[in-house]
Design a protein around this motif. Structure first.
Motif, mmCIF file in Angstrom:
data_model
loop_
_atom_site.group_PDB
_atom_site.id
_atom_site.type_symbol
_atom_site.label_atom_id
_atom_site.label_comp_id
_atom_site.label_asym_id
_atom_site.label_seq_id
_atom_site.Cartn_x
_atom_site.Cartn_y
_atom_site.Cartn_z
ATOM 1 N N GLU A 19 -1.087 14.661 -2.002
ATOM 2 C CA GLU A 19 -1.966 14.191 -3.076
ATOM 3 C C GLU A 19 -1.944 12.666 -3.157
ATOM 4 O O GLU A 19 -2.978 12.030 -3.371
ATOM 5 N N ALA A 20 -0.769 12.081 -2.971
ATOM 6 C CA ALA A 20 -0.667 10.622 -2.989
ATOM 7 C C ALA A 20 -1.571 10.013 -1.917
ATOM 8 O O ALA A 20 -2.326 9.061 -2.177
ATOM 9 N N LEU A 21 -1.507 10.558 -0.707
ATOM 10 C CA LEU A 21 -2.345 10.048 0.382
ATOM 11 C C LEU A 21 -3.833 10.171 0.049
ATOM 12 O O LEU A 21 -4.599 9.212 0.205
ATOM 13 N N THR A 22 -4.229 11.340 -0.428
ATOM 14 C CA THR A 22 -5.642 11.569 -0.740
ATOM 15 C C THR A 22 -6.136 10.596 -1.805
ATOM 16 O O THR A 22 -7.198 9.978 -1.659
ATOM 17 N N GLU A 23 -5.366 10.460 -2.872
ATOM 18 C CA GLU A 23 -5.807 9.628 -3.998
ATOM 19 C C GLU A 23 -5.785 8.142 -3.659
ATOM 20 O O GLU A 23 -6.712 7.403 -4.023
ATOM 21 N N LEU A 24 -4.755 7.694 -2.975
ATOM 22 C CA LEU A 24 -4.679 6.272 -2.634
ATOM 23 C C LEU A 24 -5.753 5.889 -1.614
ATOM 24 O O LEU A 24 -6.325 4.794 -1.681
ATOM 25 N N ARG A 25 -6.045 6.796 -0.683
ATOM 26 C CA ARG A 25 -7.140 6.527 0.255
ATOM 27 C C ARG A 25 -8.478 6.481 -0.467
ATOM 28 O O ARG A 25 -9.334 5.631 -0.170
ATOM 29 N N GLY A 43 -12.005 -1.047 -2.066
ATOM 30 C CA GLY A 43 -11.754 -1.964 -0.960
ATOM 31 C C GLY A 43 -10.396 -2.642 -1.038
ATOM 32 O O GLY A 43 -10.061 -3.482 -0.200
ATOM 33 N N ASP A 44 -9.586 -2.281 -2.029
ATOM 34 C CA ASP A 44 -8.272 -2.898 -2.236
ATOM 35 C C ASP A 44 -7.230 -2.162 -1.393
ATOM 36 O O ASP A 44 -7.101 -0.946 -1.486
ATOM 37 N N SER A 45 -6.492 -2.917 -0.579
ATOM 38 C CA SER A 45 -5.537 -2.307 0.354
ATOM 39 C C SER A 45 -4.087 -2.517 -0.057
ATOM 40 O O SER A 45 -3.181 -2.337 0.760
ATOM 41 N N ARG A 46 -3.827 -2.877 -1.297
ATOM 42 C CA ARG A 46 -2.462 -3.260 -1.686
ATOM 43 C C ARG A 46 -1.463 -2.118 -1.609
ATOM 44 O O ARG A 46 -0.252 -2.347 -1.637
ATOM 45 N N ASN A 47 -1.950 -0.861 -1.527
ATOM 46 C CA ASN A 47 -1.036 0.281 -1.503
ATOM 47 C C ASN A 47 -0.761 0.804 -0.098
ATOM 48 O O ASN A 47 -0.346 1.958 0.064
ATOM 49 N N LEU A 48 -0.955 -0.033 0.903
ATOM 50 C CA LEU A 48 -0.685 0.404 2.273
ATOM 51 C C LEU A 48 0.763 0.855 2.450
ATOM 52 O O LEU A 48 1.041 1.807 3.190
ATOM 53 N N ALA A 49 1.705 0.199 1.764
ATOM 54 C CA ALA A 49 3.110 0.594 1.894
ATOM 55 C C ALA A 49 3.339 1.996 1.348
ATOM 56 O O ALA A 49 4.101 2.784 1.925
ATOM 57 N N LEU A 50 2.681 2.346 0.245
ATOM 58 C CA LEU A 50 2.821 3.691 -0.306
ATOM 59 C C LEU A 50 2.193 4.722 0.625
ATOM 60 O O LEU A 50 2.726 5.826 0.794
ATOM 61 N N LEU A 51 1.058 4.362 1.227
ATOM 62 C CA LEU A 51 0.440 5.256 2.211
ATOM 63 C C LEU A 51 1.389 5.494 3.384
ATOM 64 O O LEU A 51 1.593 6.634 3.820
#
Length: 202
Positions: free
Chosen positions: A67-73, A80-88
């Protein structure tokens, strides 16, 4: 976030804001409850990037990796904000896909991340390299985050701790002790056990 909620009717925006505040307050103490609040916000405002990000972050803390992957993507696609790449990347690791986590370091958006977000990504990707048994590659990734003890970059305390831990795993105990000590010097509150790890290696 306030600006994004302006696209909603006022009653809906108020309800969504309340759920998001509740999610934020519960995140550290009860991540599953935080996720419930964030999902309630999503049910009312699924097209708002900040809402999808909140669900993704709460899902990450609740260890709901898919769910984290789906929602953050989704949040990234909307804003267009990529700040959560580390969480991905960390979610990919948690799902047993370290190679997928490593690939995120090649994302074109990495160059545009703020220094602290980039450092967090280096730490996660280095961990993924270690998952793959690639200690030298892990050390090289961490070195990209900055190893100048005279000019520590944002996030250096955690990065140097990870670097020291990788050095110890590689059998380089003296160097590991030095980097644990360097991390401890940036950690007056003792949030990490870097000082103890350094002492154990001396």
């Amino acid at each position: 976030m306030r600006a994004e909620l302006r696209s909603l009717s006022k009653p809906t925006a108020d309800a969504v804001a309340r759920y998001l505040v509740a999610a934020g307050e519960a995140l550290d103490s009860d991540p599953r409850r935080a996720l419930e609040f964030a999902r309630a916000a999503r049910a009312r405002a699924a097209r708002v990037a900040a809402v999808r990000e909140a669900v993704g972050v709460a899902a990450y803390h609740a260890q709901e990796w898919n769910e984290a992957l789906t929602e953050l993507r989704t949040a990234r696609r909307i804003s267009g904000d990529s700040r959560n790449l580390a969480l991905l990347a960390d979610s990919e690791r948690a799902l047993g896909r370290p190679a997928q986590a490593v690939r995120l370091l090649s994302d074109p958006a990495v160059a545009r991340l703020d220094p602290e977000s980039r450092t967090e990504l280096f730490i996660v990707v280095a961990g993924a390299r270690r998952d793959l048994g690639q200690l030298d590659a892990a050390l090289a990734v961490l070195a990209r985050g900055g190893l100048d003890r005279d000019r520590p970059r944002p996030g250096a305390m955690r990065l140097w701790y990870a670097y020291a831990d990788a050095l110890e795993a590689a059998g380089r105990r003296d160097e590991a002790a030095q980097w644990f000590a360097a991390s401890a010097a940036l950690d007056p509150d003792g949030d990490l056990d870097a000082a103890e790890r350094a002492a154990d290696l001396l």
